[in-house]
Design a protein around this motif. Structure first.
Motif, PDB file in Angstrom:
ATOM      1  N   GLY A  80       0.829  -1.367   0.108  1.00 53.59           N
ATOM      2  CA  GLY A  80       0.027  -0.073  -0.080  1.00 53.59           C
ATOM      3  C   GLY A  80       0.772   1.252  -0.110  1.00 53.59           C
ATOM      4  N   ILE A  81       1.995   1.173   0.854  1.00 52.04           N
ATOM      5  CA  ILE A  81       2.635   2.368   0.831  1.00 52.04           C
ATOM      6  C   ILE A  81       3.678   2.663  -0.650  1.00 52.04           C
ATOM      7  N   ILE A  82       4.027   1.508  -1.302  1.00 52.62           N
ATOM      8  CA  ILE A  82       4.515   1.350  -2.469  1.00 52.62           C
ATOM      9  C   ILE A  82       3.858   2.150  -3.496  1.00 52.62           C
ATOM     10  N   HIS A  83       2.464   1.892  -3.479  1.00 54.96           N
ATOM     11  CA  HIS A  83       1.274   2.277  -4.368  1.00 54.96           C
ATOM     12  C   HIS A  83       1.055   3.794  -4.144  1.00 54.96           C
ATOM     13  N   GLN A  84       1.059   4.167  -2.932  1.00 56.83           N
ATOM     14  CA  GLN A  84       0.799   5.503  -2.738  1.00 56.83           C
ATOM     15  C   GLN A  84       2.212   6.318  -3.086  1.00 56.83           C
ATOM     16  N   TYR A  85       3.254   5.604  -2.918  1.00 52.40           N
ATOM     17  CA  TYR A  85       4.533   6.320  -3.618  1.00 52.40           C
ATOM     18  C   TYR A  85       4.491   6.714  -4.812  1.00 52.40           C
ATOM     19  N   VAL A  86       3.841   5.725  -5.679  1.00 54.11           N
ATOM     20  CA  VAL A  86       3.964   5.856  -7.058  1.00 54.11           C
ATOM     21  C   VAL A  86       2.955   6.933  -7.426  1.00 54.11           C
ATOM     22  N   ALA A  87       1.865   6.766  -6.802  1.00 57.48           N
ATOM     23  CA  ALA A  87       0.695   7.778  -7.191  1.00 57.48           C
ATOM     24  C   ALA A  87       1.400   9.372  -6.587  1.00 57.48           C
ATOM     25  N   VAL A 103       9.672  -6.909  -5.201  1.00 61.39           N
ATOM     26  CA  VAL A 103       9.780  -7.915  -6.098  1.00 61.39           C
ATOM     27  C   VAL A 103       8.346  -8.545  -6.670  1.00 61.39           C
ATOM     28  N   GLY A 104       7.269  -8.570  -5.655  1.00 62.91           N
ATOM     29  CA  GLY A 104       6.040  -9.457  -5.847  1.00 62.91           C
ATOM     30  C   GLY A 104       5.307  -8.408  -6.811  1.00 62.91           C
ATOM     31  N   LEU A 105       5.591  -7.160  -6.646  1.00 59.07           N
ATOM     32  CA  LEU A 105       4.729  -6.104  -7.659  1.00 59.07           C
ATOM     33  C   LEU A 105       5.199  -6.383  -8.926  1.00 59.07           C
ATOM     34  N   VAL A 106       6.730  -6.506  -9.209  1.00 61.50           N
ATOM     35  CA  VAL A 106       7.403  -6.346 -10.372  1.00 61.50           C
ATOM     36  C   VAL A 106       7.115  -7.601 -11.050  1.00 61.50           C
ATOM     37  N   THR A 107       6.924  -8.623 -10.314  1.00 65.25           N
ATOM     38  CA  THR A 107       6.833  -9.930 -11.282  1.00 65.25           C
ATOM     39  C   THR A 107       5.262 -10.378 -11.435  1.00 65.25           C
ATOM     40  N   ARG A 155      10.759  -7.502  -0.603  1.00 61.15           N
ATOM     41  CA  ARG A 155       9.839  -8.723  -0.986  1.00 61.15           C
ATOM     42  C   ARG A 155       8.685  -8.196  -1.599  1.00 61.15           C
ATOM     43  N   CYS A 156       8.027  -7.149  -1.245  1.00 58.17           N
ATOM     44  CA  CYS A 156       6.819  -6.489  -1.841  1.00 58.17           C
ATOM     45  C   CYS A 156       7.190  -5.954  -3.330  1.00 58.17           C
ATOM     46  N   HIS A 161      10.526  16.187  -4.546  1.00 61.22           N
ATOM     47  CA  HIS A 161      11.824  15.665  -3.638  1.00 61.22           C
ATOM     48  C   HIS A 161      11.434  15.974  -2.142  1.00 61.22           C
ATOM     49  N   ALA A 162      10.775  16.989  -1.913  1.00 60.40           N
ATOM     50  CA  ALA A 162      10.550  17.467  -0.489  1.00 60.40           C
ATOM     51  C   ALA A 162       9.584  16.580   0.237  1.00 60.40           C
ATOM     52  N   VAL A 163       8.448  16.229  -0.505  1.00 62.96           N
ATOM     53  CA  VAL A 163       7.440  15.472  -0.230  1.00 62.96           C
ATOM     54  C   VAL A 163       7.694  13.929   0.092  1.00 62.96           C
ATOM     55  N   ALA A 164       8.537  13.383  -0.664  1.00 64.52           N
ATOM     56  CA  ALA A 164       8.760  12.056  -0.754  1.00 64.52           C
ATOM     57  C   ALA A 164       9.847  11.619  -0.154  1.00 64.52           C
ATOM     58  N   ALA A 165      10.596  12.504   0.559  1.00 63.69           N
ATOM     59  CA  ALA A 165      11.717  12.148   1.248  1.00 63.69           C
ATOM     60  C   ALA A 165      11.355  11.233   2.445  1.00 63.69           C
ATOM     61  N   PRO A 166      10.165  11.425   3.407  1.00 68.13           N
ATOM     62  CA  PRO A 166      10.074  10.531   4.359  1.00 68.13           C
ATOM     63  C   PRO A 166       9.459   9.372   4.091  1.00 68.13           C
ATOM     64  N   LEU A 167       8.711   9.237   2.746  1.00 62.83           N
ATOM     65  CA  LEU A 167       8.194   7.907   2.333  1.00 62.83           C
ATOM     66  C   LEU A 167       9.339   6.860   1.753  1.00 62.83           C
ATOM     67  N   ARG A 168      10.582   7.631   1.078  1.00 60.88           N
ATOM     68  CA  ARG A 168      11.617   6.822   0.699  1.00 60.88           C
ATOM     69  C   ARG A 168      12.199   6.189   1.913  1.00 60.88           C
ATOM     70  N   ALA A 169      12.439   6.990   3.021  1.00 64.11           N
ATOM     71  CA  ALA A 169      13.177   6.899   4.238  1.00 64.11           C
ATOM     72  C   ALA A 169      12.559   5.618   4.963  1.00 64.11           C
ATOM     73  N   TYR A 170      11.033   5.822   5.082  1.00 63.93           N
ATOM     74  CA  TYR A 170      10.282   4.687   5.738  1.00 63.93           C
ATOM     75  C   TYR A 170      10.618   3.395   5.026  1.00 63.93           C
ATOM     76  N   LEU A 171      10.252   3.443   3.562  1.00 63.45           N
ATOM     77  CA  LEU A 171      10.159   2.260   2.976  1.00 63.45           C
ATOM     78  C   LEU A 171      11.639   1.366   3.183  1.00 63.45           C
ATOM     79  N   ARG A 172      12.704   2.258   3.328  1.00 61.63           N
ATOM     80  CA  ARG A 172      14.233   1.718   3.408  1.00 61.63           C
ATOM     81  C   ARG A 172      14.364   0.996   4.763  1.00 61.63           C
ATOM     82  N   ARG A 173      13.416   1.436   5.809  1.00 61.74           N
ATOM     83  CA  ARG A 173      13.794   0.892   7.115  1.00 61.74           C
ATOM     84  C   ARG A 173      12.655  -0.252   7.152  1.00 61.74           C
ATOM     85  N   ARG A 174      11.737  -0.619   6.361  1.00 63.39           N
ATOM     86  CA  ARG A 174      11.007  -1.644   6.400  1.00 63.39           C
ATOM     87  C   ARG A 174      11.448  -2.880   6.144  1.00 63.39           C
TER      88      ARG A 174
END
Length: 158
Positions: free
Chosen positions: A108-115, A152-156, A149-150, A131-144
């Motif tokens: 869900g976070i990845i879909h929101q990030y793309v949107a 790779v699943g979305l890409v395949t 896995r998600c 750049h200013a808005v998405a920085a927290p999204l990128r940082a949060y996704l790196r920590r999870r």
């Protein structure tokens, strides 16, 4: 005040310039004053609509591309006002409150990030707001731990 030859009753044409310009009318200043009021009114409309759209930004991103008219409204508002920093702080706050927590799925976070990326491209093609808005999204996704896995699943997936 009967309107005879010696009448001093002012006509609307002689009253209007002094009444609407604070009594300091110069020849030709009526057009300038009207233009100034139009600019002020235009700014006020853009600012009011922009502030309204700021509060709806999370839902606007969720509804992309159906929300393109609202996105274009907001882009115009940001171009004509100085709401950019408020936009960034408000949208980051709503992302933090509504999306960036353990209860949200990485998918869900990845879909929101793309949107968010698509939406920000519409609002600001230069990428500064993204750049200013998405920085927290990128940082949060790196920590999870489940982000890779998600992804790779979305890409395949089909």
């Amino acid at each position: 005040g009967g309107g005879g030859a010696g009448s001093t009753t002012p006509t609307p044409a002689t009253v209007a310039p002094t009444c609407f310009s604070g009594g300091l009318a110069e020849p030709g200043s009526e057009g300038r004053t009207l233009a100034e009021w139009r600019l002020r009114l235009s700014y006020l409309v853009f600012e009011t609509l922009g502030r309204l759209r700021l509060g709806q930004m999370f839902d606007i991103v969720v509804d992309y591309p159906d929300s393109l008219p609202a996105i274009r409204d907001l882009a115009a508002c940001l171009r004509h006002t100085n709401l950019q920093s408020l936009f960034v702080s408000s949208f980051r706050r709503s992302l933090q409150q509504r999306l960036l927590h353990a209860g949200a799925s990485a998918t869900g976070i990845i879909h929101q990030y793309v949107a968010t990326i698509r939406t920000m491209r519409e609002i600001d093609p230069s990428g500064c707001l993204l750049h200013a808005v998405a920085a927290p999204l990128r940082a949060y996704l790196r920590r999870r731990s489940d982000t890779i896995r998600c992804l790779v699943g979305l890409v395949t997936q089909d």
